[in-house]
Design an enzyme around this catalytic site. Structure first.
Site, PDB file in Angstrom:
ATOM      1  N   HIS A  83       0.985  -1.375  -0.156  1.00  0.00           N
ATOM      2  CA  HIS A  83      -0.230   0.121  -0.065  1.00  0.00           C
ATOM      3  C   HIS A  83       0.352   1.169  -0.309  1.00  0.00           C
ATOM      4  O   HIS A  83       0.180   2.341  -0.004  1.00  0.00           O
ATOM      5  CB  HIS A  83      -1.104  -0.261   1.788  1.00  0.00           C
ATOM      6  CG  HIS A  83      -1.937  -1.077   1.567  1.00  0.00           C
ATOM      7  ND1 HIS A  83      -2.485  -1.465   0.706  1.00  0.00           N
ATOM      8  CD2 HIS A  83      -1.825  -1.282   2.388  1.00  0.00           C
ATOM      9  CE1 HIS A  83      -3.191  -2.851   1.494  1.00  0.00           C
ATOM     10  NE2 HIS A  83      -2.691  -2.731   2.253  1.00  0.00           N
ATOM     11  N   CYS A 105       3.752  -1.738  -3.763  1.00  0.00           N
ATOM     12  CA  CYS A 105       3.790  -2.359  -5.057  1.00  0.00           C
ATOM     13  C   CYS A 105       4.090  -0.482  -6.425  1.00  0.00           C
ATOM     14  O   CYS A 105       3.972   0.410  -6.230  1.00  0.00           O
ATOM     15  CB  CYS A 105       2.146  -2.239  -5.323  1.00  0.00           C
ATOM     16  SG  CYS A 105       1.538  -2.663  -6.999  1.00  0.00           S
ATOM     17  N   GLU A 135      -3.708   3.208   1.189  1.00  0.00           N
ATOM     18  CA  GLU A 135      -3.212   3.404   0.436  1.00  0.00           C
ATOM     19  C   GLU A 135      -3.402   5.196  -0.039  1.00  0.00           C
ATOM     20  O   GLU A 135      -2.529   5.704  -1.158  1.00  0.00           O
ATOM     21  CB  GLU A 135      -3.657   2.479  -0.784  1.00  0.00           C
ATOM     22  CG  GLU A 135      -2.715   3.483  -1.926  1.00  0.00           C
ATOM     23  CD  GLU A 135      -3.373   2.934  -3.376  1.00  0.00           C
ATOM     24  OE1 GLU A 135      -3.753   1.359  -3.209  1.00  0.00           O
ATOM     25  OE2 GLU A 135      -3.612   3.284  -4.130  1.00  0.00           O
ATOM     26  N   THR A 171      -5.157   2.941  -6.428  1.00  0.00           N
ATOM     27  CA  THR A 171      -5.604   1.489  -7.116  1.00  0.00           C
ATOM     28  C   THR A 171      -6.160   0.254  -7.390  1.00  0.00           C
ATOM     29  O   THR A 171      -6.632  -0.346  -8.532  1.00  0.00           O
ATOM     30  CB  THR A 171      -3.965   1.088  -7.291  1.00  0.00           C
ATOM     31  OG1 THR A 171      -3.825   0.033  -5.939  1.00  0.00           O
ATOM     32  CG2 THR A 171      -3.060   1.772  -7.370  1.00  0.00           C
ATOM     33  N   CYS A 199      -5.128   0.058 -11.240  1.00  0.00           N
ATOM     34  CA  CYS A 199      -4.161  -1.186 -11.472  1.00  0.00           C
ATOM     35  C   CYS A 199      -4.684  -2.344 -12.359  1.00  0.00           C
ATOM     36  O   CYS A 199      -6.203  -2.282 -12.074  1.00  0.00           O
ATOM     37  CB  CYS A 199      -3.436  -1.945 -10.891  1.00  0.00           C
ATOM     38  SG  CYS A 199      -3.687  -3.406 -10.366  1.00  0.00           S
ATOM     39  N   SER A 227     -10.193  -6.548   3.596  1.00  0.00           N
ATOM     40  CA  SER A 227      -9.551  -6.447   2.409  1.00  0.00           C
ATOM     41  C   SER A 227     -10.685  -5.509   1.497  1.00  0.00           C
ATOM     42  O   SER A 227     -12.102  -5.880   0.837  1.00  0.00           O
ATOM     43  CB  SER A 227      -8.734  -7.390   2.042  1.00  0.00           C
ATOM     44  OG  SER A 227      -8.931  -6.934   0.262  1.00  0.00           O
TER      45      SER A 227
HETATM   46  S1  SF4 Z   1      -4.294  -4.956  -6.539  1.00  0.00           S
HETATM   47 FE1  SF4 Z   1      -2.998  -4.026  -8.179  1.00  0.00          FE
HETATM   48  S2  SF4 Z   1      -2.087  -2.085  -7.195  1.00  0.00           S
HETATM   49 FE2  SF4 Z   1      -2.417  -3.318  -5.548  1.00  0.00          FE
HETATM   50  S3  SF4 Z   1      -0.743  -4.783  -4.703  1.00  0.00           S
HETATM   51 FE3  SF4 Z   1      -1.823  -5.814  -6.683  1.00  0.00          FE
HETATM   52  S4  SF4 Z   1      -0.736  -5.081  -8.051  1.00  0.00           S
HETATM   53 FE4  SF4 Z   1      -0.729  -4.059  -6.790  1.00  0.00          FE
END
Ligand code: SF4
Length: 287
Positions: A83, A105, A135, A171, A199, A227
């Protein structure tokens, strides 16, 4: 998609969505943390759980990856979660003697960069996402100045904007929400610059989940109740399949959810390991 048929009992037709298992960002963070834990006698620390999946966090603790609530003077090796973290937190950790290892990430890192860029270019920054999510908090802390966080296009309708607005996304928000918020802001500001920081793996997972939800009688969404991306999958799927259930483990399965011959779909969040899904498939086969 894999089709796994049960020979007797409720005769459920089980379909597991493609692409389940950890996303690349979670896989990377776990790999970095495990490697660091292997090099350190005391193991490593994370500010909050490394990922939002309680079953995996317990297993990680057993191999030396331990979540802490706050930084203390005792120091140690601190792994920054996927995050990301606020620059202040990283600086404070350094001052307190922690050795900091960054497992942010790359998609999140990009969202932080884009937010900073918008701010430096003089745009009022809007983040589409959840205010309380780590995040989003970290992205905000990368910008000196005020940002607006929203997770609702209705909320945006009640707001006033300056002339120049720059928009990014947490994301893991849905493309639908992001587009709806952008659509509302476009009506209210003279100049709008949008960076789509959702993402690609999240977008794909959401598409596959929505497609599967439209093809089954019951849909199980597997993942941590804490989550954000799993909860979002649940919201997305229950709009399509009214018999959608969000579970963390096979023990939560209730046979009364299923009728004989039901088609059952299984999707999972980005922080849900494959083995949890396999346990659920095994339990469904026993019904
Ligand atoms: S969901 Fe996407 S932004 Fe989030 S950790 Fe996984 S790859 Fe990275």
């Amino acid at each position: 998609m894999r089709n796994l048929r049960k020979p007797a009992g409720k005769h459920l037709k089980i379909t597991v969505s493609q692409g389940i298992g950890f996303c690349s960002g979670v896989r990377r963070a776990i790999k970095i943390a495990l490697a660091a834990a292997g090099r350190s006698e005391e193991g490593v620390l994370t500010l909050g759980p490394l990922i939002h999946n309680p079953q995996v966090v317990i297993k990680l603790q057993q191999v030396g990856v331990r979540p802490i609530r706050r930084l203390t003077r005792s120091g140690g090796v601190l792994v920054i979660r996927s995050h990301g973290a606020s620059p202040d937190v990283v600086a404070r950790a350094g001052k307190l003697g922690y050795k900091v290892i960054d497992a942010t990430c790359p998609f999140v890192r990009k969202a932080q960069r884009q937010a900073r860029k918008l701010h430096q270019m003089g745009y009022q920054v809007v983040i589409v996402g959840e205010r309380a999510h780590p995040e989003v908090k970290a992205i905000r802390d990368h910008i000196e100045g005020r940002t607006l966080v929203t997770d609702s296009s209705n909320h945006v309708k009640r707001l006033k904007f300056g002339d120049r607005v720059g928009i990014i996304a947490q994301t893991t928000v849905s493309v639908k929400l992001f587009a709806a918020v952008v659509g509302e802001i476009v009506k209210r500001a003279r100049e709008v610059l949008v960076f789509n920081t959702i993402c690609i793996e999240t977008a794909r997972r959401q598409d596959r989940a929505a497609k599967l939800a439209s093809q089954v009688d019951v849909l199980l969404v597997v993942g941590g109740k804490n989550s954000a991306n799993t909860t979002r999958l649940k919201h997305l799927c229950e709009m399509i399949c009214s018999r959608t259930r969000h579970i963390e483990t096979a023990d939560e399965i209730d046979s009364r959810w299923f009728r004989k011959g039901d088609a059952v779909g299984i999707v999972a969040g980005a922080s849900t390991p494959r083995w949890l899904v396999e346990e659920i498939v095994g339990r469904l086969r026993e019904l």
